[in-house]
Design an enzyme around this catalytic site. Structure first.
Site, PDB file in Angstrom:
ATOM      1  N   LEU A 203     -31.161   6.679   7.128  1.00  0.00           N
ATOM      2  CA  LEU A 203     -31.109   6.884   5.675  1.00  0.00           C
ATOM      3  C   LEU A 203     -30.986   5.538   4.980  1.00  0.00           C
ATOM      4  CD1 LEU A 203     -28.757   9.998   5.633  1.00  0.00           C
ATOM      5  CD2 LEU A 203     -31.238   9.968   5.493  1.00  0.00           C
ATOM      6  N   ARG A 291      -9.079  14.119  14.994  1.00  0.00           N
ATOM      7  CA  ARG A 291      -7.773  13.435  14.984  1.00  0.00           C
ATOM      8  C   ARG A 291      -7.419  13.039  13.563  1.00  0.00           C
ATOM      9  NH1 ARG A 291      -9.834   8.568  13.551  1.00  0.00           N
ATOM     10  NH2 ARG A 291     -11.836   8.021  14.470  1.00  0.00           N
ATOM     11  N   VAL A 294      -7.459   6.781  10.040  1.00  0.00           N
ATOM     12  CA  VAL A 294      -6.758   5.630   9.467  1.00  0.00           C
ATOM     13  C   VAL A 294      -6.548   5.854   7.961  1.00  0.00           C
ATOM     14  CG1 VAL A 294      -6.904   3.136   9.047  1.00  0.00           C
ATOM     15  CG2 VAL A 294      -7.854   4.095  11.153  1.00  0.00           C
TER      16      VAL A 294
HETATM   17  P1  ADP Z   1     -19.290   5.650  14.839  1.00  0.00           P
HETATM   18  O1  ADP Z   1     -18.724   6.838  15.540  1.00  0.00           O
HETATM   19  O2  ADP Z   1     -19.725   4.565  15.759  1.00  0.00           O
HETATM   20  O3  ADP Z   1     -18.440   5.178  13.702  1.00  0.00           O
HETATM   21  P2  ADP Z   1     -21.031   7.160  13.000  1.00  0.00           P
HETATM   22  O4  ADP Z   1     -22.059   8.107  13.440  1.00  0.00           O
HETATM   23  O5  ADP Z   1     -19.764   7.708  12.417  1.00  0.00           O
HETATM   24  O6  ADP Z   1     -20.679   6.150  14.205  1.00  0.00           O
HETATM   25  O7  ADP Z   1     -21.656   6.157  11.936  1.00  0.00           O
HETATM   26  C1  ADP Z   1     -20.952   5.046  11.453  1.00  0.00           C
HETATM   27  C2  ADP Z   1     -21.683   4.445  10.263  1.00  0.00           C
HETATM   28  O8  ADP Z   1     -23.023   4.060  10.648  1.00  0.00           O
HETATM   29  C3  ADP Z   1     -21.877   5.394   9.102  1.00  0.00           C
HETATM   30  O9  ADP Z   1     -20.747   5.466   8.247  1.00  0.00           O
HETATM   31  C4  ADP Z   1     -23.078   4.759   8.427  1.00  0.00           C
HETATM   32  O10 ADP Z   1     -22.687   3.609   7.722  1.00  0.00           O
HETATM   33  C5  ADP Z   1     -23.935   4.311   9.592  1.00  0.00           C
HETATM   34  N1  ADP Z   1     -24.899   5.366   9.997  1.00  0.00           N
HETATM   35  C6  ADP Z   1     -24.729   6.341  10.933  1.00  0.00           C
HETATM   36  N2  ADP Z   1     -25.795   7.170  11.013  1.00  0.00           N
HETATM   37  C7  ADP Z   1     -26.692   6.724  10.101  1.00  0.00           C
HETATM   38  C8  ADP Z   1     -28.012   7.157   9.679  1.00  0.00           C
HETATM   39  N3  ADP Z   1     -28.631   8.201  10.231  1.00  0.00           N
HETATM   40  N4  ADP Z   1     -28.627   6.437   8.705  1.00  0.00           N
HETATM   41  C9  ADP Z   1     -28.032   5.351   8.130  1.00  0.00           C
HETATM   42  N5  ADP Z   1     -26.802   4.905   8.480  1.00  0.00           N
HETATM   43  C10 ADP Z   1     -26.125   5.563   9.453  1.00  0.00           C
END
Ligand code: ADP
Length: 446
Positions: A203, A291, A294
Protein backbone atom coordinates in the site's frame (compact mmCIF):
# COMPACT_ATOMS: atom_id res chain seq x y z
CA UNK A 1 -8.22 -14.02 42.31
CA UNK A 2 -4.50 -14.80 42.13
CA UNK A 3 -2.39 -14.47 45.24
CA UNK A 4 0.97 -14.08 43.58
CA UNK A 5 1.88 -13.12 40.01
CA UNK A 6 5.31 -13.70 38.54
CA UNK A 7 6.32 -10.99 36.06
CA UNK A 8 8.34 -12.58 33.26
CA UNK A 9 9.77 -9.37 31.86
CA UNK A 10 11.98 -6.39 32.64
CA UNK A 11 12.12 -2.61 32.33
CA UNK A 12 9.15 -0.27 32.30
CA UNK A 13 6.61 -2.98 31.54
CA UNK A 14 7.66 -5.11 34.52
CA UNK A 15 7.10 -2.10 36.76
CA UNK A 16 3.78 -1.37 35.03
CA UNK A 17 2.56 -4.90 35.78
CA UNK A 18 3.82 -4.72 39.37
CA UNK A 19 1.79 -1.55 39.91
CA UNK A 20 -1.39 -3.15 38.58
CA UNK A 21 -0.92 -6.16 40.87
CA UNK A 22 -0.14 -4.04 43.90
CA UNK A 23 -3.36 -2.06 43.50
CA UNK A 24 -5.29 -5.33 43.30
CA UNK A 25 -3.67 -6.68 46.46
CA UNK A 26 -1.75 -9.34 44.53
CA UNK A 27 1.84 -10.15 45.56
CA UNK A 28 4.52 -9.95 42.86
CA UNK A 29 7.62 -11.91 41.97
CA UNK A 30 10.26 -10.23 39.81
CA UNK A 31 12.60 -12.39 37.76
CA UNK A 32 15.77 -10.83 36.48
CA UNK A 33 19.09 -11.46 34.80
CA UNK A 34 22.38 -10.68 36.54
CA UNK A 35 22.43 -7.42 34.53
CA UNK A 36 19.14 -6.26 36.08
CA UNK A 37 19.82 -6.76 39.78
CA UNK A 38 19.39 -3.01 40.39
CA UNK A 39 16.21 -2.62 38.34
CA UNK A 40 13.35 -0.71 39.90
CA UNK A 41 10.81 -3.52 39.52
CA UNK A 42 13.20 -5.90 41.29
CA UNK A 43 13.42 -3.47 44.20
CA UNK A 44 9.66 -2.99 44.44
CA UNK A 45 8.47 -6.57 43.95
CA UNK A 46 7.63 -8.65 47.02
CA UNK A 47 10.16 -11.28 45.96
CA UNK A 48 12.77 -11.59 43.26
CA UNK A 49 14.60 -14.48 41.65
CA UNK A 50 17.71 -14.27 39.49
CA UNK A 51 17.10 -16.46 36.45
CA UNK A 52 20.38 -16.26 34.58
CA UNK A 53 23.13 -14.27 32.90
CA UNK A 54 22.53 -11.06 30.88
CA UNK A 55 21.79 -12.64 27.49
CA UNK A 56 18.02 -12.86 27.08
CA UNK A 57 18.27 -16.38 25.63
CA UNK A 58 19.72 -17.51 28.96
CA UNK A 59 17.42 -15.50 31.25
CA UNK A 60 14.20 -13.82 30.07
CA UNK A 61 13.69 -16.50 27.41
CA UNK A 62 14.82 -19.36 29.65
CA UNK A 63 11.58 -21.30 30.23
CA UNK A 64 12.99 -23.88 32.71
CA UNK A 65 14.49 -21.10 34.86
CA UNK A 66 11.21 -19.15 34.89
CA UNK A 67 9.28 -22.30 35.73
CA UNK A 68 11.63 -23.00 38.65
CA UNK A 69 11.11 -19.43 39.85
CA UNK A 70 7.35 -20.07 39.83
CA UNK A 71 7.76 -23.24 41.84
CA UNK A 72 10.20 -21.74 44.37
CA UNK A 73 7.97 -18.74 45.03
CA UNK A 74 4.59 -20.45 44.66
CA UNK A 75 3.36 -17.99 42.03
CA UNK A 76 -0.04 -18.99 40.68
CA UNK A 77 0.08 -16.91 37.48
CA UNK A 78 2.61 -15.39 35.08
CA UNK A 79 2.28 -12.09 33.27
CA UNK A 80 4.61 -12.11 30.25
CA UNK A 81 4.42 -8.37 29.35
CA UNK A 82 5.33 -7.75 25.70
CA UNK A 83 8.25 -9.19 23.72
CA UNK A 84 10.25 -12.09 25.22
CA UNK A 85 7.83 -15.01 25.89
CA UNK A 86 4.59 -13.07 25.50
CA UNK A 87 3.67 -14.67 22.19
CA UNK A 88 5.28 -18.05 22.77
CA UNK A 89 2.48 -20.63 22.56
CA UNK A 90 4.72 -23.37 23.95
CA UNK A 91 5.43 -21.30 27.07
CA UNK A 92 1.70 -20.80 27.65
CA UNK A 93 1.16 -24.56 27.25
CA UNK A 94 3.97 -25.50 29.62
CA UNK A 95 2.60 -23.19 32.31
CA UNK A 96 -0.83 -24.71 31.85
CA UNK A 97 0.63 -28.21 32.23
CA UNK A 98 2.13 -27.10 35.54
CA UNK A 99 -1.11 -25.63 36.80
CA UNK A 100 0.10 -22.05 36.49
CA UNK A 101 -2.09 -19.49 34.72
CA UNK A 102 -0.64 -17.65 31.72
CA UNK A 103 -2.07 -14.13 31.76
CA UNK A 104 -2.95 -14.00 28.09
CA UNK A 105 -5.03 -15.86 25.51
CA UNK A 106 -5.07 -19.63 24.97
CA UNK A 107 -2.02 -21.23 23.38
CA UNK A 108 -4.28 -22.13 20.43
CA UNK A 109 -5.00 -18.47 19.67
CA UNK A 110 -1.38 -17.44 20.20
CA UNK A 111 -0.34 -20.09 17.69
CA UNK A 112 -2.89 -19.10 15.04
CA UNK A 113 -2.03 -15.40 15.23
CA UNK A 114 1.71 -16.06 15.51
CA UNK A 115 1.66 -17.46 11.98
CA UNK A 116 0.76 -14.47 9.85
CA UNK A 117 -0.56 -16.63 7.01
CA UNK A 118 -2.91 -18.47 9.39
CA UNK A 119 -3.83 -15.17 11.02
CA UNK A 120 -4.88 -13.66 7.69
CA UNK A 121 -6.89 -16.74 6.76
CA UNK A 122 -8.62 -16.64 10.15
CA UNK A 123 -9.31 -12.90 9.88
CA UNK A 124 -10.81 -13.33 6.41
CA UNK A 125 -13.03 -16.17 7.66
CA UNK A 126 -14.22 -13.97 10.52
CA UNK A 127 -15.25 -11.19 8.17
CA UNK A 128 -12.31 -8.84 8.76
CA UNK A 129 -11.06 -7.06 5.61
CA UNK A 130 -7.46 -8.11 4.76
CA UNK A 131 -4.72 -6.74 2.48
CA UNK A 132 -4.99 -8.36 -0.98
CA UNK A 133 -2.25 -10.94 -1.48
CA UNK A 134 -1.40 -14.62 -1.71
CA UNK A 135 -3.90 -17.05 -0.15
CA UNK A 136 -1.09 -18.80 1.67
CA UNK A 137 2.61 -19.54 1.40
CA UNK A 138 4.44 -18.68 -1.83
CA UNK A 139 6.69 -21.57 -2.65
CA UNK A 140 8.43 -20.51 -5.84
CA UNK A 141 9.34 -17.37 -7.73
CA UNK A 142 7.02 -18.51 -10.52
CA UNK A 143 4.11 -18.70 -8.05
CA UNK A 144 4.94 -15.28 -6.70
CA UNK A 145 5.11 -13.73 -10.16
CA UNK A 146 1.63 -15.00 -11.05
CA UNK A 147 0.08 -13.68 -7.84
CA UNK A 148 1.95 -10.37 -8.03
CA UNK A 149 0.70 -9.85 -11.56
CA UNK A 150 -2.89 -10.35 -10.36
CA UNK A 151 -2.69 -7.99 -7.39
CA UNK A 152 -0.46 -5.47 -9.19
CA UNK A 153 2.95 -4.01 -8.33
CA UNK A 154 4.44 -2.87 -6.01
CA UNK A 155 4.14 -5.93 -3.79
CA UNK A 156 5.51 -6.71 -0.35
CA UNK A 157 7.22 -10.02 0.40
CA UNK A 158 6.58 -10.88 4.06
CA UNK A 159 7.66 -13.64 6.43
CA UNK A 160 4.95 -15.79 8.02
CA UNK A 161 6.74 -15.64 11.37
CA UNK A 162 7.95 -12.05 10.94
CA UNK A 163 7.97 -9.43 13.67
CA UNK A 164 9.63 -6.15 14.51
CA UNK A 165 9.59 -5.18 10.84
CA UNK A 166 12.04 -7.93 9.90
CA UNK A 167 11.70 -10.28 6.94
CA UNK A 168 9.82 -7.70 4.84
CA UNK A 169 10.92 -6.57 1.36
CA UNK A 170 9.23 -4.48 -1.34
CA UNK A 171 9.35 -5.48 -5.00
CA UNK A 172 8.54 -2.50 -7.24
CA UNK A 173 8.49 -4.56 -10.43
CA UNK A 174 8.68 -8.20 -11.53
CA UNK A 175 12.44 -7.80 -11.98
CA UNK A 176 12.85 -7.15 -8.22
CA UNK A 177 10.75 -10.07 -7.04
CA UNK A 178 13.41 -12.80 -6.99
CA UNK A 179 15.79 -10.61 -5.04
CA UNK A 180 13.14 -9.45 -2.59
CA UNK A 181 12.19 -13.07 -1.92
CA UNK A 182 15.71 -14.29 -1.26
CA UNK A 183 16.54 -11.33 1.00
CA UNK A 184 13.30 -11.67 2.98
CA UNK A 185 13.77 -15.43 3.28
CA UNK A 186 17.37 -15.10 4.50
CA UNK A 187 16.42 -12.41 7.02
CA UNK A 188 13.46 -14.40 8.35
CA UNK A 189 15.44 -17.64 8.58
CA UNK A 190 18.19 -15.88 10.53
CA UNK A 191 15.78 -14.07 12.88
CA UNK A 192 12.98 -16.60 13.36
CA UNK A 193 14.32 -19.90 12.06
CA UNK A 194 11.52 -20.00 9.50
CA UNK A 195 11.76 -18.74 5.93
CA UNK A 196 8.08 -19.21 4.98
CA UNK A 197 7.00 -16.29 2.81
CA UNK A 198 3.75 -14.74 1.60
CA UNK A 199 2.87 -11.85 -0.63
CA UNK A 200 0.85 -8.71 -0.07
CA UNK A 201 -0.12 -5.69 -2.11
CA UNK A 202 2.21 -2.88 -1.03
CA UNK A 203 0.00 0.00 0.00
CA UNK A 204 1.34 3.40 -1.04
CA UNK A 205 0.47 5.91 1.70
CA UNK A 206 -1.50 4.13 4.41
CA UNK A 207 -1.82 4.89 8.09
CA UNK A 208 -1.28 2.21 10.71
CA UNK A 209 -4.46 2.00 12.79
CA UNK A 210 -4.99 -0.73 15.35
CA UNK A 211 -8.00 -1.73 17.42
CA UNK A 212 -7.66 -2.73 21.07
CA UNK A 213 -9.92 -5.64 22.00
CA UNK A 214 -10.75 -7.76 25.02
CA UNK A 215 -12.51 -11.11 24.99
CA UNK A 216 -13.69 -13.19 27.94
CA UNK A 217 -13.06 -16.53 26.20
CA UNK A 218 -16.78 -17.34 26.35
CA UNK A 219 -17.98 -15.51 23.28
CA UNK A 220 -18.16 -11.96 24.65
CA UNK A 221 -15.88 -9.19 23.45
CA UNK A 222 -15.49 -5.42 23.48
CA UNK A 223 -13.28 -2.95 21.64
CA UNK A 224 -11.59 0.05 23.23
CA UNK A 225 -11.23 2.10 20.07
CA UNK A 226 -8.16 2.64 17.97
CA UNK A 227 -4.58 3.80 18.23
CA UNK A 228 -2.84 5.50 15.34
CA UNK A 229 0.75 4.26 15.14
CA UNK A 230 1.66 5.64 11.72
CA UNK A 231 4.80 7.41 12.91
CA UNK A 232 7.35 4.65 12.36
CA UNK A 233 11.05 4.25 11.79
CA UNK A 234 12.01 1.06 9.96
CA UNK A 235 8.46 -0.27 10.50
CA UNK A 236 8.85 0.29 14.25
CA UNK A 237 6.45 2.55 16.11
CA UNK A 238 7.84 5.49 18.07
CA UNK A 239 4.83 7.78 18.65
CA UNK A 240 1.23 6.66 19.06
CA UNK A 241 -2.02 8.48 19.54
CA UNK A 242 -5.66 7.82 20.33
CA UNK A 243 -8.04 8.56 18.78
CA UNK A 244 -6.64 8.59 15.23
CA UNK A 245 -6.80 12.00 13.53
CA UNK A 246 -8.06 10.13 10.44
CA UNK A 247 -11.21 8.54 11.91
CA UNK A 248 -14.56 9.86 13.06
CA UNK A 249 -16.99 8.28 15.52
CA UNK A 250 -18.98 6.47 12.83
CA UNK A 251 -15.89 4.88 11.28
CA UNK A 252 -14.62 3.90 14.75
CA UNK A 253 -17.95 2.33 15.61
CA UNK A 254 -18.01 0.35 12.35
CA UNK A 255 -14.51 -1.10 12.42
CA UNK A 256 -14.76 -1.61 16.20
CA UNK A 257 -17.97 -3.58 15.83
CA UNK A 258 -16.54 -5.75 13.00
CA UNK A 259 -13.47 -6.56 15.07
CA UNK A 260 -15.19 -7.21 18.37
CA UNK A 261 -17.69 -9.51 16.68
CA UNK A 262 -14.80 -11.47 15.17
CA UNK A 263 -13.05 -11.70 18.55
CA UNK A 264 -16.27 -12.87 20.19
CA UNK A 265 -16.81 -15.52 17.46
CA UNK A 266 -13.24 -16.71 17.98
CA UNK A 267 -13.94 -17.06 21.74
CA UNK A 268 -10.75 -15.16 22.30
CA UNK A 269 -9.68 -14.54 25.88
CA UNK A 270 -7.81 -11.50 27.21
CA UNK A 271 -6.25 -8.50 25.52
CA UNK A 272 -5.46 -8.37 21.84
CA UNK A 273 -4.68 -5.85 19.16
CA UNK A 274 -5.92 -6.16 15.62
CA UNK A 275 -3.63 -4.18 13.33
CA UNK A 276 -4.75 -2.56 10.11
CA UNK A 277 -3.39 -0.39 7.38
CA UNK A 278 -5.89 2.31 6.48
CA UNK A 279 -5.95 3.96 3.08
CA UNK A 280 -8.64 5.86 1.14
CA UNK A 281 -11.31 5.04 3.69
CA UNK A 282 -10.61 1.28 3.68
CA UNK A 283 -9.18 -0.93 6.42
CA UNK A 284 -6.81 -3.80 5.59
CA UNK A 285 -5.89 -6.32 8.32
CA UNK A 286 -2.15 -7.03 8.59
CA UNK A 287 -1.77 -8.93 11.85
CA UNK A 288 -3.04 -9.54 15.35
CA UNK A 289 -0.92 -9.28 18.49
CA UNK A 290 -2.08 -11.58 21.25
CA UNK A 291 -0.60 -9.58 24.12
CA UNK A 292 -0.38 -6.21 25.79
CA UNK A 293 1.11 -3.57 23.47
CA UNK A 294 3.82 -1.05 24.36
CA UNK A 295 1.37 1.72 23.43
CA UNK A 296 -1.54 0.50 25.61
CA UNK A 297 -1.39 3.60 27.91
CA UNK A 298 -2.93 5.91 25.28
CA UNK A 299 -6.03 3.70 25.35
CA UNK A 300 -5.98 3.76 29.15
CA UNK A 301 -5.83 7.55 29.05
CA UNK A 302 -8.90 7.99 26.85
CA UNK A 303 -11.00 5.19 28.43
CA UNK A 304 -9.92 5.43 32.08
CA UNK A 305 -9.57 1.62 32.17
CA UNK A 306 -6.51 -0.24 33.49
CA UNK A 307 -5.71 -2.73 30.72
CA UNK A 308 -3.30 -4.81 32.80
CA UNK A 309 -5.83 -5.23 35.60
CA UNK A 310 -8.43 -6.20 33.02
CA UNK A 311 -6.03 -8.85 31.66
CA UNK A 312 -5.48 -10.21 35.16
CA UNK A 313 -9.19 -10.32 35.97
CA UNK A 314 -10.03 -12.17 32.75
CA UNK A 315 -7.20 -14.66 33.27
CA UNK A 316 -8.65 -15.35 36.72
CA UNK A 317 -11.99 -16.20 35.10
CA UNK A 318 -13.89 -12.97 35.76
CA UNK A 319 -16.24 -11.48 33.15
CA UNK A 320 -15.33 -8.29 31.24
CA UNK A 321 -15.56 -5.40 33.69
CA UNK A 322 -17.42 -3.15 31.24
CA UNK A 323 -19.88 -3.66 28.41
CA UNK A 324 -19.41 -1.92 25.07
CA UNK A 325 -22.03 0.67 26.04
CA UNK A 326 -20.09 1.52 29.18
CA UNK A 327 -16.87 2.29 27.28
CA UNK A 328 -16.60 6.08 27.11
CA UNK A 329 -13.88 7.79 25.08
CA UNK A 330 -12.67 11.05 26.53
CA UNK A 331 -10.14 13.50 25.07
CA UNK A 332 -6.92 12.74 23.26
CA UNK A 333 -3.70 10.97 24.27
CA UNK A 334 -0.22 10.70 22.75
CA UNK A 335 2.70 8.47 23.73
CA UNK A 336 6.37 9.07 22.89
CA UNK A 337 8.74 6.14 23.24
CA UNK A 338 11.89 7.46 24.85
CA UNK A 339 14.89 5.42 23.78
CA UNK A 340 18.46 5.66 25.03
CA UNK A 341 19.74 6.39 21.53
CA UNK A 342 21.33 9.20 19.62
CA UNK A 343 18.33 11.19 18.31
CA UNK A 344 19.70 11.43 14.76
CA UNK A 345 21.79 8.28 14.21
CA UNK A 346 19.68 6.06 16.52
CA UNK A 347 22.85 4.39 17.78
CA UNK A 348 22.11 2.92 21.25
CA UNK A 349 23.50 4.87 24.18
CA UNK A 350 23.62 2.58 27.21
CA UNK A 351 25.38 3.73 30.39
CA UNK A 352 24.80 5.49 33.68
CA UNK A 353 22.00 8.00 34.09
CA UNK A 354 23.57 10.78 36.14
CA UNK A 355 20.50 12.99 36.45
CA UNK A 356 16.81 12.22 36.06
CA UNK A 357 13.82 14.49 36.36
CA UNK A 358 10.59 13.34 34.72
CA UNK A 359 7.84 15.83 33.87
CA UNK A 360 4.60 15.91 35.84
CA UNK A 361 1.39 17.84 36.22
CA UNK A 362 -2.14 17.33 34.97
CA UNK A 363 -2.49 14.75 32.22
CA UNK A 364 1.15 13.66 32.25
CA UNK A 365 2.21 10.05 32.85
CA UNK A 366 5.72 8.63 32.69
CA UNK A 367 6.13 4.85 32.59
CA UNK A 368 9.78 4.12 33.16
CA UNK A 369 11.93 1.92 35.32
CA UNK A 370 14.96 4.22 35.44
CA UNK A 371 16.24 6.57 38.12
CA UNK A 372 19.27 8.79 38.77
CA UNK A 373 22.29 6.55 39.26
CA UNK A 374 20.78 3.66 37.28
CA UNK A 375 22.97 2.06 34.61
CA UNK A 376 21.20 1.09 31.39
CA UNK A 377 22.59 -2.33 30.45
CA UNK A 378 23.70 -2.79 26.84
CA UNK A 379 22.00 -6.17 26.39
CA UNK A 380 18.37 -5.27 25.75
CA UNK A 381 16.30 -2.94 23.60
CA UNK A 382 16.87 0.75 24.17
CA UNK A 383 13.38 1.74 25.39
CA UNK A 384 13.88 3.43 28.76
CA UNK A 385 10.53 5.03 29.22
CA UNK A 386 7.29 6.26 27.75
CA UNK A 387 5.82 9.71 28.09
CA UNK A 388 2.04 9.65 27.82
CA UNK A 389 0.09 12.88 27.74
CA UNK A 390 -3.67 13.32 27.87
CA UNK A 391 -5.69 16.43 27.01
CA UNK A 392 -9.33 17.30 26.46
CA UNK A 393 -8.66 17.49 22.73
CA UNK A 394 -5.73 16.94 20.35
CA UNK A 395 -4.64 20.54 20.50
CA UNK A 396 -4.46 20.61 24.29
CA UNK A 397 -2.68 17.26 24.22
CA UNK A 398 0.00 18.62 21.86
CA UNK A 399 0.51 21.77 23.93
CA UNK A 400 0.89 19.69 27.06
CA UNK A 401 3.25 17.28 25.30
CA UNK A 402 5.50 20.16 24.22
CA UNK A 403 5.62 21.42 27.78
CA UNK A 404 6.28 17.93 29.21
CA UNK A 405 9.08 17.17 26.74
CA UNK A 406 10.75 20.49 27.59
CA UNK A 407 10.67 19.55 31.29
CA UNK A 408 12.09 16.05 30.86
CA UNK A 409 15.70 15.78 32.05
CA UNK A 410 17.76 12.64 31.48
CA UNK A 411 21.50 13.24 31.87
CA UNK A 412 24.43 10.92 31.25
CA UNK A 413 23.06 9.10 28.18
CA UNK A 414 21.68 10.26 24.85
CA UNK A 415 17.94 9.96 24.36
CA UNK A 416 15.36 10.48 21.61
CA UNK A 417 13.70 13.35 23.52
CA UNK A 418 15.18 16.02 21.16
CA UNK A 419 13.62 14.22 18.17
CA UNK A 420 10.17 14.45 19.76
CA UNK A 421 10.79 18.06 20.75
CA UNK A 422 11.18 18.83 17.02
CA UNK A 423 8.35 16.56 15.89
CA UNK A 424 5.70 18.14 18.13
CA UNK A 425 6.41 21.50 16.50
CA UNK A 426 6.14 20.15 12.94
CA UNK A 427 3.12 21.30 10.91
CA UNK A 428 2.26 17.82 9.56
CA UNK A 429 2.33 16.34 13.05
CA UNK A 430 0.28 19.24 14.40
CA UNK A 431 -2.26 18.75 11.61
CA UNK A 432 -2.25 14.98 12.01
CA UNK A 433 -1.55 14.53 8.30
CA UNK A 434 1.14 11.87 8.35
CA UNK A 435 1.31 8.27 7.11
CA UNK A 436 3.63 5.28 7.68
CA UNK A 437 6.35 6.73 5.40
CA UNK A 438 6.30 10.26 6.78
CA UNK A 439 8.96 9.85 9.48
CA UNK A 440 11.41 8.03 7.25
CA UNK A 441 11.14 10.86 4.71
CA UNK A 442 11.46 13.50 7.44
CA UNK A 443 14.60 11.82 8.79
CA UNK A 444 16.26 11.54 5.41
CA UNK A 445 15.95 15.28 4.73
CA UNK A 446 19.28 17.06 5.19
P1 ADP B 1 5.78 -6.72 12.11
O1 ADP B 1 5.07 -7.84 12.79
O2 ADP B 1 7.15 -7.07 11.65
O3 ADP B 1 5.71 -5.43 12.88
P2 ADP B 1 3.52 -5.90 10.39
O4 ADP B 1 2.85 -6.80 9.45
O5 ADP B 1 2.82 -5.54 11.67
O6 ADP B 1 4.99 -6.48 10.73
O7 ADP B 1 3.90 -4.54 9.66
C1 ADP B 1 4.69 -3.56 10.26
C2 ADP B 1 4.65 -2.28 9.44
O8 ADP B 1 5.11 -2.54 8.09
C3 ADP B 1 3.26 -1.70 9.26
O9 ADP B 1 2.85 -0.89 10.35
C4 ADP B 1 3.47 -0.89 7.98
O10 ADP B 1 4.18 0.28 8.26
C5 ADP B 1 4.37 -1.78 7.15
N1 ADP B 1 3.58 -2.69 6.28
C6 ADP B 1 3.15 -3.96 6.56
N2 ADP B 1 2.41 -4.48 5.56
C7 ADP B 1 2.35 -3.54 4.59
C8 ADP B 1 1.72 -3.45 3.29
N3 ADP B 1 1.03 -4.46 2.77
N4 ADP B 1 1.89 -2.30 2.58
C9 ADP B 1 2.61 -1.26 3.07
N5 ADP B 1 3.22 -1.27 4.29
C10 ADP B 1 3.11 -2.39 5.05
Amino acid sequence: MFEKVLIANRGEIALRIHRACREMGIKTVAVHSTADTDAMHVRLADESVCIGPPLAAESYLNIPAILSACEITGADAVHPGYGFLSENARFAEILEEHGIVFIGPSSKHIRIMGDKIEAKKTARKLGIPVVPGSEGEIKSEGDAKKIAKDIGYPVLVKAASGGGGRGMKVAETEADLGNAMSTARAEATAAFGDGTLYLEKYLGRPRHIEIQVFGDGKGNAIHLGERDCSLQRRHQKIFEEAPSPALNGTMRGQIGATVSKAIADLEYSGAGTVEFLYENGEFYFIEMNTRLQVEHPVTEAITGLDLVQEQIRIAAGAPLSVSQDQVVFSGHAIECRINAENPSTFIPSPGRITGYHPPGGLGVRVDSGVYAGYSIPPYYDSLIGKLIVHGQNRNECLMRLRRALDEFVIDGVETTIPLFTDLVRNTDIMNGTYDIHWLQEYLSKP
